[in-house]
Design a protein around this motif. Structure first.
Motif, PDB file in Angstrom:
ATOM      1  N   LYS A  71     -40.943 -65.196  11.648  1.00 49.18           N
ATOM      2  CA  LYS A  71     -41.856 -64.994  10.513  1.00 49.18           C
ATOM      3  C   LYS A  71     -43.308 -65.035  10.984  1.00 49.18           C
ATOM      4  O   LYS A  71     -44.128 -64.214  10.573  1.00 49.18           O
ATOM      5  CB  LYS A  71     -41.602 -66.079   9.455  1.00 49.18           C
ATOM      6  CG  LYS A  71     -42.400 -65.916   8.200  1.00 49.18           C
ATOM      7  CD  LYS A  71     -41.977 -64.705   7.434  1.00 49.18           C
ATOM      8  CE  LYS A  71     -42.707 -64.632   6.108  1.00 49.18           C
ATOM      9  NZ  LYS A  71     -42.415 -63.418   5.396  1.00 49.18           N
ATOM     10  N   GLN A  74     -44.076 -61.872  12.743  1.00 44.77           N
ATOM     11  CA  GLN A  74     -44.242 -60.787  11.776  1.00 44.77           C
ATOM     12  C   GLN A  74     -45.591 -60.896  11.074  1.00 44.77           C
ATOM     13  O   GLN A  74     -46.285 -59.901  10.902  1.00 44.77           O
ATOM     14  CB  GLN A  74     -43.097 -60.809  10.740  1.00 44.77           C
ATOM     15  CG  GLN A  74     -43.169 -59.682   9.740  1.00 44.77           C
ATOM     16  CD  GLN A  74     -43.092 -58.314  10.385  1.00 44.77           C
ATOM     17  OE1 GLN A  74     -42.264 -58.085  11.256  1.00 44.77           O
ATOM     18  NE2 GLN A  74     -43.957 -57.407   9.989  1.00 44.77           N
ATOM     19  N   LEU A  75     -45.960 -62.118  10.699  1.00 39.19           N
ATOM     20  CA  LEU A  75     -47.260 -62.315  10.047  1.00 39.19           C
ATOM     21  C   LEU A  75     -48.404 -61.943  10.980  1.00 39.19           C
ATOM     22  O   LEU A  75     -49.393 -61.339  10.561  1.00 39.19           O
ATOM     23  CB  LEU A  75     -47.405 -63.757   9.567  1.00 39.19           C
ATOM     24  CG  LEU A  75     -46.544 -64.154   8.363  1.00 39.19           C
ATOM     25  CD1 LEU A  75     -46.656 -65.651   8.110  1.00 39.19           C
ATOM     26  CD2 LEU A  75     -46.940 -63.366   7.126  1.00 39.19           C
ATOM     27  N   GLU A  76     -48.255 -62.290  12.258  1.00 40.85           N
ATOM     28  CA  GLU A  76     -49.290 -61.937  13.231  1.00 40.85           C
ATOM     29  C   GLU A  76     -49.382 -60.425  13.387  1.00 40.85           C
ATOM     30  O   GLU A  76     -50.473 -59.857  13.438  1.00 40.85           O
ATOM     31  CB  GLU A  76     -48.987 -62.599  14.577  1.00 40.85           C
ATOM     32  CG  GLU A  76     -50.069 -62.374  15.601  1.00 40.85           C
ATOM     33  CD  GLU A  76     -49.795 -63.092  16.916  1.00 40.85           C
ATOM     34  OE1 GLU A  76     -50.694 -63.043  17.772  1.00 40.85           O
ATOM     35  OE2 GLU A  76     -48.721 -63.682  17.088  1.00 40.85           O
ATOM     36  N   ASP A  78     -48.496 -58.226  11.105  1.00 42.80           N
ATOM     37  CA  ASP A  78     -49.100 -57.724   9.861  1.00 42.80           C
ATOM     38  C   ASP A  78     -50.612 -57.929   9.868  1.00 42.80           C
ATOM     39  O   ASP A  78     -51.364 -57.044   9.462  1.00 42.80           O
ATOM     40  CB  ASP A  78     -48.491 -58.432   8.646  1.00 42.80           C
ATOM     41  CG  ASP A  78     -47.036 -58.055   8.413  1.00 42.80           C
ATOM     42  OD1 ASP A  78     -46.554 -57.082   9.042  1.00 42.80           O
ATOM     43  OD2 ASP A  78     -46.368 -58.749   7.611  1.00 42.80           O
ATOM     44  N   LEU A  79     -51.037 -59.107  10.344  1.00 39.75           N
ATOM     45  CA  LEU A  79     -52.471 -59.399  10.414  1.00 39.75           C
ATOM     46  C   LEU A  79     -53.175 -58.420  11.354  1.00 39.75           C
ATOM     47  O   LEU A  79     -54.238 -57.889  11.021  1.00 39.75           O
ATOM     48  CB  LEU A  79     -52.688 -60.835  10.875  1.00 39.75           C
ATOM     49  CG  LEU A  79     -54.139 -61.282  11.048  1.00 39.75           C
ATOM     50  CD1 LEU A  79     -54.888 -61.207   9.722  1.00 39.75           C
ATOM     51  CD2 LEU A  79     -54.191 -62.681  11.614  1.00 39.75           C
TER      52      LEU A  79
END
Length: 145
Positions: A71, A74-76, A78-79
């Motif tokens: 997660k 994935q967040l990184e 997305d960022l």
């Protein structure tokens, strides 16, 4: 002889009593040993259950850690994608601002040119009007002659 016989019976009685005490002690030791073996098996069973529980908890923690890591990755990602979109948007805005500035300058130049053309047209109109008046004057003068 009788005293020896009584003494022998006392010794035999004491020996029998000692043998019973030894048997009682052996039974007690056997019972204690059996109880300890049962307690050891019970403790071993509890230890095995605890070990399995700990292994299961460790597996759950490892799965949770893997999920959290995925997660976070994935967040990184997305960022980073959002940052790239923002950079692209900023670049587009800079280009649009530059185009808007160029259009403003072109409009100002066009307005200035339009003003100059209007002035020139006004001068020509005045020249033509003067020439027309001059021509009329000449025609009249010539017709009088």
């Amino acid at each position: 002889l009788n005293a020896m016989h009584i003494e022998k019976q006392k010794v035999e009685s004491n020996l029998a009593s000692a043998n019973r005490q030894i048997e009682d002690l052996n039974e007690f030791k056997k019972k204690e040993h059996d109880d300890l073996v049962q307690k050891a098996f019970a403790l071993e069973h509890e230890v095995n259950i605890s070990k399995k529980s700990i292994r299961d908890q460790n597996e759950s923690l490892e799965q949770a850690e893997a999920q959290l890591t995925a997660k976070a990755d994935q967040l990184e990602a997305d960022l980073n994608e959002m940052k790239e979109v923002l950079r692209s948007t900023n670049s587009e805005l800079e280009v649009r601002e530059a185009v808007a500035d160029s259009l403003r300058q072109a409009y100002q130049i066009a307005e200035k040119s339009r003003g100059e053309l209007e002035s020139e047209i006004d001068l020509r109109d005045k020249e033509e009007s003067l020439m027309g008046s001059w021509a009329k004057y000449l025609l009249r003068t010539m017709s009088k002659i």
